[in-house]
Scaffold this motif. Structure first.
Motif, PDB file in Angstrom:
ATOM      1  N   PRO A  69       0.843  -1.207   0.000  1.00 15.81           N
ATOM      2  CA  PRO A  69       0.000   0.000   0.000  1.00 15.81           C
ATOM      3  C   PRO A  69       0.875   1.252   0.000  1.00 15.81           C
ATOM      4  CG  PRO A  69      -0.706  -1.554   1.687  1.00 15.81           C
ATOM      5  CD  PRO A  69       0.600  -2.055   1.183  1.00 15.81           C
ATOM      6  N   GLN A  70       0.456   2.262  -0.764  1.00 13.93           N
ATOM      7  CA  GLN A  70       1.210   3.506  -0.861  1.00 13.93           C
ATOM      8  C   GLN A  70       0.394   4.678  -0.314  1.00 13.93           C
ATOM      9  OE1 GLN A  70       4.494   3.511  -1.930  1.00 13.93           O
ATOM     10  NE2 GLN A  70       4.139   1.288  -1.913  1.00 13.93           N
ATOM     11  N   ASP A  72      -2.325   6.264  -2.491  1.00 13.43           N
ATOM     12  CA  ASP A  72      -3.521   5.521  -2.924  1.00 13.43           C
ATOM     13  C   ASP A  72      -4.784   6.312  -2.592  1.00 13.43           C
ATOM     14  OD1 ASP A  72      -1.808   3.547  -3.723  1.00 13.43           O
ATOM     15  OD2 ASP A  72      -2.243   2.184  -2.048  1.00 13.43           O
ATOM     16  N   GLY A 124      -3.635   1.982   1.842  1.00 11.66           N
ATOM     17  CA  GLY A 124      -2.734   3.057   1.441  1.00 11.66           C
ATOM     18  C   GLY A 124      -3.283   4.423   1.806  1.00 11.66           C
ATOM     19  N   LYS A 125      -4.613   4.607   1.634  1.00 13.74           N
ATOM     20  CA  LYS A 125      -5.238   5.878   1.980  1.00 13.74           C
ATOM     21  C   LYS A 125      -5.081   6.170   3.471  1.00 13.74           C
ATOM     22  CE  LYS A 125      -7.867   9.503   1.228  1.00 13.74           C
ATOM     23  NZ  LYS A 125      -7.454  10.618   0.357  1.00 13.74           N
TER      24      LYS A 125
END
Length: 430
Positions: free
Chosen positions: A193-194, A197, A202-203
């Motif tokens: 996850p970034q 996102d 990620g979020k």
């Protein structure tokens, strides 16, 4: 209102106090042996099972840290935040979130003579607990209850990841493969996850990073929430991002599970339900319950406390293995020699069916907690407290969890009692 609950997850019942479940894996449900294994001075160490819970395979957090010294330091730094000691208005924050939840139910989930409203109480409880923990962590809720939706796809992400986590926790070699693959930046950015996102984990990571960044701005004012406590107690910046993200998952899901299991068993047992309503009603009439109810007032409702204990026992919120590795030289467990390096998992569902609870241990019966034999009651309490871990693994957020359980179980029933009393009084008046 027609309430529906998510189906009960499969439970692993008694398979014996010590069972082999894999080539190098055992399952333990004997409370004394579990207590010894988890004791503060135990030589047992966290096994590779914990690697499966890492968001980033190269960064550990409080839950996944396997180095015992580092884990102890993290616990010391985070204890005040999770216990609520450094959090301003802890109880009033929980009251605020529950009040919003009750208001939503009144406006959107109440049936009347003209319509029947189907309402997923189980999902709604998870919206509540996620708002509670996000408010305590960040200083404001994410808005799950207000929208009554899965904000940022948070819950969907949690539920979609669990099957993968289960596979990685059983086939522990997969964790080493993932760690090696993620050593390559190009692959890591596509597999994990970034913060950029738009939804999912990620979020949440991105939100955590933004909130932490604001706390480090030159004119930032220290805030007395869980994140503020972490920073006050010298948790490094990147570590704080990881910890605050994982706390959202761990704190919301376990409390929601506890609420679901307990309320489901209360609601489907007419005798228990009636007795609990009567206890709350009597306390309300006697002026022993405020609006909203104080946590210390809930502690003085014996049948409520018995219901909560029994709910946690019959449906433990955490049933994952949490494997420990046998120390060098091996160990003898329940008369069996176990070689060093063997991974031993905890069968909490089986532990909570221990013979100390009687021949009907698989039955939801709150009355068992009114046992008159002090010695037997003490033995029951000793086994039951393992639900929240032991020693260096004991739950740091138990105060927040208990407060949320107390209030969330009572408030809907109090609303029902007050509504019924209002109707009766007005009927009598003609």
């Amino acid at each position: 209102m027609v309430c529906t609950f998510l189906s009960q997850q499969p439970r692993l019942y008694h398979v014996g106090p010590l069972a082999r479940i894999g080539p190098n894996h055992l399952l333990l449900s004997d409370p004394d042996a579990i207590r010894k294994m988890l004791a503060a001075r135990s030589l047992y160490t966290r096994g590779p099972w914990y690697d499966s819970l890492r968001i980033d395979p190269h960064r550990a957090n409080l839950i996944t840290e396997r180095d015992e010294k580092k884990h102890r330091v993290l616990r010391q730094q985070m204890a005040a935040g999770y216990a609520g000691n450094d959090v301003d208005e802890l109880e009033s924050t929980i009251n605020e979130r529950i009040a919003e939840w009750i208001s939503y139910i009144r406006c959107n989930a109440a049936s009347d003579a003209s319509k029947t409203v189907r309402f997923d109480m189980a999902r709604s409880m998870q919206y509540l607990t996620t708002d509670v923990i996000s408010h305590l962590c960040f200083g404001e809720p994410f808005g799950f209850v207000k929208t009554h939706g899965d904000v940022y796809g948070f819950i969907a992400t949690l539920e979609s990841r669990l099957p993968f986590i289960e596979n990685f926790s059983v086939i522990v070699e997969l964790n080493r493969v993932l760690s090696a693959i993620c050593s390559v930046p190009f692959l890591k950015n596509r597999l994990l996850p970034q913060p950029t996102d738009e939804d999912g984990l990620g979020k949440i990571v991105g939100i955590s990073r933004k909130v932490v960044d604001k706390r480090f701005e030159p004119n930032a004012v220290p805030q007395n929430d869980i994140l503020g406590s972490f920073l006050k107690n010298k948790i490094p910046r990147e570590q704080a991002e990881s910890e605050i993200t994982i706390s959202l998952f761990a704190g919301s899901d376990t409390t929601a599970t506890s609420l679901r299991g307990t309320i489901l068993h209360i609601a489907t047992n007419p005798q228990v339900y009636s007795r609990l309503v009567n206890e709350i009603s009597a306390a309300s009439i006697a002026g022993k319950i405020s609006n909203p109810m104080a946590n210390e007032e809930a502690a003085n409702l014996p049948f409520l406390q018995a219901c909560i204990k029994e709910g946690l026992r019959i449906f433990p919120p955490i049933t994952s293995l949490r494997e420990r590795a046998v120390p060098a030289g091996g160990d003898t467990i329940l008369g069996h020699f176990v070689p060093a390096g063997t991974n031993i998992g905890i069968n909490m569902a089986g532990t909570m069916l221990n013979e100390v609870f009687g021949h009907d241990a698989d039955v939801f019966r709150p009355d068992r907690w009114f046992e008159k034999d002090p010695a037997k009651l003490n033995r029951m309490e000793r086994v039951h407290e393992l639900v929240f871990g032991h020693g260096g693994t004991s739950c740091l957020g138990i105060r927040i969890a208990n407060m949320t359980l107390n209030k969330t179980i009572v408030e809907p029933l109090s609303w029902y009692i007050l509504s019924a009393r209002f109707l009766v009084e007005n009927y009598i008046k003609g």
